[in-house]
Design a protein around this motif. Structure first.
Motif, PDB file in Angstrom:
ATOM      1  N   GLU A   1       0.839  -1.207   0.000  1.00  0.00           N
ATOM      2  CA  GLU A   1       0.000   0.000   0.000  1.00  0.00           C
ATOM      3  C   GLU A   1       0.871   1.253   0.000  1.00  0.00           C
ATOM      4  OE1 GLU A   1      -3.532   2.105   2.693  1.00  0.00           O
ATOM      5  OE2 GLU A   1      -3.032  -0.012   2.989  1.00  0.00           O
ATOM      6  N   ASP A   2       1.890   1.277   0.845  1.00  0.00           N
ATOM      7  CA  ASP A   2       2.821   2.414   0.866  1.00  0.00           C
ATOM      8  C   ASP A   2       3.527   2.562  -0.478  1.00  0.00           C
ATOM      9  OD1 ASP A   2       2.178   2.831   3.504  1.00  0.00           O
ATOM     10  OD2 ASP A   2       4.051   1.996   4.315  1.00  0.00           O
ATOM     11  N   LEU A   3       3.933   1.433  -1.055  1.00  0.00           N
ATOM     12  CA  LEU A   3       4.662   1.456  -2.316  1.00  0.00           C
ATOM     13  C   LEU A   3       3.772   1.989  -3.446  1.00  0.00           C
ATOM     14  CD1 LEU A   3       7.191   0.794  -3.956  1.00  0.00           C
ATOM     15  CD2 LEU A   3       6.349  -1.563  -4.163  1.00  0.00           C
ATOM     16  N   ALA A   4       2.515   1.575  -3.468  1.00  0.00           N
ATOM     17  CA  ALA A   4       1.596   2.062  -4.499  1.00  0.00           C
ATOM     18  C   ALA A   4       1.416   3.572  -4.401  1.00  0.00           C
ATOM     19  CB  ALA A   4       0.252   1.351  -4.384  1.00  0.00           C
ATOM     20  N   ALA A   5       1.343   4.092  -3.190  1.00  0.00           N
ATOM     21  CA  ALA A   5       1.201   5.537  -2.997  1.00  0.00           C
ATOM     22  C   ALA A   5       2.445   6.270  -3.486  1.00  0.00           C
ATOM     23  CB  ALA A   5       0.934   5.853  -1.526  1.00  0.00           C
ATOM     24  N   PHE A   6       3.628   5.716  -3.189  1.00  0.00           N
ATOM     25  CA  PHE A   6       4.861   6.348  -3.666  1.00  0.00           C
ATOM     26  C   PHE A   6       4.938   6.313  -5.190  1.00  0.00           C
ATOM     27  CE2 PHE A   6       9.269   5.820  -5.150  1.00  0.00           C
ATOM     28  CZ  PHE A   6       9.727   7.092  -4.851  1.00  0.00           C
ATOM     29  N   ARG A   7       4.551   5.204  -5.784  1.00  0.00           N
ATOM     30  CA  ARG A   7       4.604   5.108  -7.244  1.00  0.00           C
ATOM     31  C   ARG A   7       3.731   6.168  -7.911  1.00  0.00           C
ATOM     32  NH1 ARG A   7       4.275  -1.519  -7.953  1.00  0.00           N
ATOM     33  NH2 ARG A   7       6.534  -1.924  -7.820  1.00  0.00           N
ATOM     34  N   ARG A   8       2.590   6.478  -7.297  1.00  0.00           N
ATOM     35  CA  ARG A   8       1.728   7.516  -7.865  1.00  0.00           C
ATOM     36  C   ARG A   8       2.402   8.884  -7.812  1.00  0.00           C
ATOM     37  NH1 ARG A   8      -2.275   4.341  -5.216  1.00  0.00           N
ATOM     38  NH2 ARG A   8      -2.187   5.649  -3.347  1.00  0.00           N
ATOM     39  N   ILE A   9       3.067   9.184  -6.711  1.00  0.00           N
ATOM     40  CA  ILE A   9       3.782  10.458  -6.579  1.00  0.00           C
ATOM     41  C   ILE A   9       4.964  10.498  -7.543  1.00  0.00           C
ATOM     42  CG2 ILE A   9       5.162  11.879  -5.012  1.00  0.00           C
ATOM     43  CD1 ILE A   9       3.413  10.726  -2.719  1.00  0.00           C
ATOM     44  N   ARG A  10       5.727   9.415  -7.570  1.00  0.00           N
ATOM     45  CA  ARG A  10       6.923   9.309  -8.399  1.00  0.00           C
ATOM     46  C   ARG A  10       6.633   9.595  -9.859  1.00  0.00           C
ATOM     47  NH1 ARG A  10       8.172   4.710 -11.324  1.00  0.00           N
ATOM     48  NH2 ARG A  10      10.365   4.252 -11.808  1.00  0.00           N
ATOM     49  N   LYS A  11       5.502   9.129 -10.332  1.00  0.00           N
ATOM     50  CA  LYS A  11       5.153   9.220 -11.747  1.00  0.00           C
ATOM     51  C   LYS A  11       5.169  10.658 -12.251  1.00  0.00           C
ATOM     52  CE  LYS A  11       1.632   7.575 -15.000  1.00  0.00           C
ATOM     53  NZ  LYS A  11       0.335   6.843 -15.125  1.00  0.00           N
ATOM     54  N   GLU A  12       4.800  11.599 -11.394  1.00  0.00           N
ATOM     55  CA  GLU A  12       4.719  13.007 -11.788  1.00  0.00           C
ATOM     56  C   GLU A  12       6.084  13.599 -12.133  1.00  0.00           C
ATOM     57  OE1 GLU A  12       3.349  17.299  -9.820  1.00  0.00           O
ATOM     58  OE2 GLU A  12       2.741  15.409  -8.877  1.00  0.00           O
ATOM     59  N   TYR A  13       7.174  12.998 -11.627  1.00  0.00           N
ATOM     60  CA  TYR A  13       8.487  13.609 -11.736  1.00  0.00           C
ATOM     61  C   TYR A  13       9.422  12.886 -12.712  1.00  0.00           C
ATOM     62  CZ  TYR A  13       6.734  16.096  -7.730  1.00  0.00           C
ATOM     63  OH  TYR A  13       5.951  16.865  -6.910  1.00  0.00           O
ATOM     64  N   LEU A  14       8.927  11.867 -13.397  1.00  0.00           N
ATOM     65  CA  LEU A  14       9.756  11.105 -14.314  1.00  0.00           C
ATOM     66  C   LEU A  14      10.010  11.896 -15.596  1.00  0.00           C
ATOM     67  CD1 LEU A  14       8.242   7.530 -13.919  1.00  0.00           C
ATOM     68  CD2 LEU A  14      10.097   8.616 -12.621  1.00  0.00           C
ATOM     69  N   LEU A  15      11.204  11.749 -16.158  1.00  0.00           N
ATOM     70  CA  LEU A  15      11.620  12.492 -17.352  1.00  0.00           C
ATOM     71  C   LEU A  15      11.765  11.627 -18.593  1.00  0.00           C
ATOM     72  CD1 LEU A  15      14.454  14.680 -15.741  1.00  0.00           C
ATOM     73  CD2 LEU A  15      12.230  15.497 -16.557  1.00  0.00           C
TER      74      LEU A  15
END
Length: 406
Positions: free
Chosen positions: A390-404
């Motif tokens: 659950e924590d990992l899924a939340a981080f993946r959602r945030i992470r996605k915004e900053y990928l180049l």
């Protein structure tokens, strides 16, 4: 007009260029693109560089030496992280303040410095632009990404501009894996809540730090790579490998590190003092039962060989120990964090001498007490790894915004 937080995040230099398919001849690092543009991003600036031996060109020249010889760059200072600018210090050490013999430039020590003390170093150096160029290995507990974070925070406090020159994540940027840090366990091996294997480049992390974690954003510009794909391993880059630290000798080490570094939190050797750190694990009293138990799990992309070795330093120095060597058979299928948990679980089952470090360092490495307490309670690999999803899924959602990169 003052820049908004969103404007600062969007100020990614050279980011508009399309990313080409990854071939050896096409990948260019952030530094290569900066130099090809005539260092226009640094024109008229007094520049200081945060770097170490990995800050090299594909011809194996250090970027500090290259820029020092180029009249288009006013390079006035260097800032060294853990292990130092020229890489002379072992784990947990740095080179201190000195003048670099090759260039005459003042070298300042950033290791274990943050906040206002580090901001004061930037101010005293006289630079107005801080450039970061260090090869990361993709794991939350590798300290260079927190040097990046600390330097960004300090640059903001000191009113400095911050530029990140991007390099490949050597173990790909396919996905984030593993537990996410809980803030109460924050240390220099994990300042902020990101996944244990973050699956990002340093430029992407800088954008994430600026957008999510810094109290106030720093004026940030990133020079992205061209030709890097998220699925690419380091050998596809065509770049020479320089060990980012003394115990990270090859890209193979980086591949397993985000999982097997957890053994630093136990009384087992993590292979320091051998030619295969983090691929060899063991202790006195361990034998072939461990490899057999680990292989019985059928983990994807990896096999375990019964191994015996004698560390030349660190744990069990000069003593012959038994254990395993990891052999990655399919690196695309291999999950290093899950593998690390499986090895912890099986080591505890087959060896009565298994123990955590008394200071519970494992909690700092994994980002909470959960891995340790669940394994102590007899949980298996699936149960332990399932607990952080659950924590990992939340981080993946945030992470996605900053990928180049794609």
């Amino acid at each position: 007009m003052p820049l908004s937080r969103r404007d600062l995040l969007a100020s990614t230099a050279l980011a508009a260029a399309p990313v080409a398919p990854q071939h050896r001849e096409h990948l260019r690092t952030g530094f290569e693109r900066l130099a090809a543009d005539g260092y226009a991003l640094l024109s008229g600036r007094r520049v200081g560089v945060v770097t170490n031996p990995t800050g090299i060109t594909r011809d194996a020249e250090h970027i500090v030496d290259v820029m020092h010889q180029d009249s288009r760059v006013e390079l006035t200072a260097v800032f060294g992280p853990e292990h130092g600018f020229r890489g002379t210090a072992q784990a947990g050490g740095s080179e201190g303040r000195y003048d670099d013999p090759a260039t005459g430039l003042p070298v300042y020590d950033t290791y274990l410095k943050s906040g206002r003390p580090l901001a004061d170093i930037f101010t005293a150096s006289g630079v107005d632009t801080v450039v970061f160029d260090i090869q990361d290995v993709g794991a939350r507990f590798y300290t260079y990404i927190w040097t990046l974070y600390d330097c960004m925070e300090a640059a903001q406090l000191a009113g400095k501009r911050f530029v990140v020159l991007d390099r490949p994540n050597p173990v790909t940027g396919r996905a984030a894996q593993g537990p996410v840090l809980h803030k109460e366990f924050a240390t220099f091996v994990g300042r902020q809540p990101i996944a244990q294997a973050h699956g990002m480049t340093v430029a992407e992390l800088a954008r994430l730090f600026n957008g999510e974690f810094l109290t106030a954003p720093v004026p940030l510009e990133t020079v992205r790579m061209s030709g890097w794909r998220r699925t690419g391993f380091y050998d596809a880059s065509g770049l020479p490998w320089v060990p980012p630290s003394p115990n990270m000798p090859t890209p193979d080490t980086a591949l397993v590190y985000s999982g097997t570094c957890m053994f630093e939190g136990t009384n087992l050797s993590e292979g320091r003092g051998t030619t295969r750190p983090f691929e060899l694990l063991g202790a006195e009293g361990l034998d072939g039962r461990w490899a057999a138990a680990a292989n019985a799990l059928g983990l994807a992309g990896v096999r375990f060989r019964e191994a015996y070795f004698t560390p030349t330093f660190s744990k069990f120095q000069g003593k012959t120990v038994g254990g395993v060597q990891l052999h990655v058979t399919d690196r695309a299928a291999f999950d290093p964090v899950r593998t690390g948990v499986a090895l912890l679980v099986t080591a505890r089952k087959v060896w009565s001498g298994f123990a955590w470090r008394p200071d519970h360092w494992i909690d700092k490495l994994t980002g909470s007490a959960r891995v340790r307490t669940m394994i102590d309670a007899g949980a298996g690999t699936d149960e332990v790894t399932g607990a952080w999803q659950e924590d990992l899924a939340a981080f993946r959602r945030i992470r996605k915004e900053y990928l180049l990169y794609k």
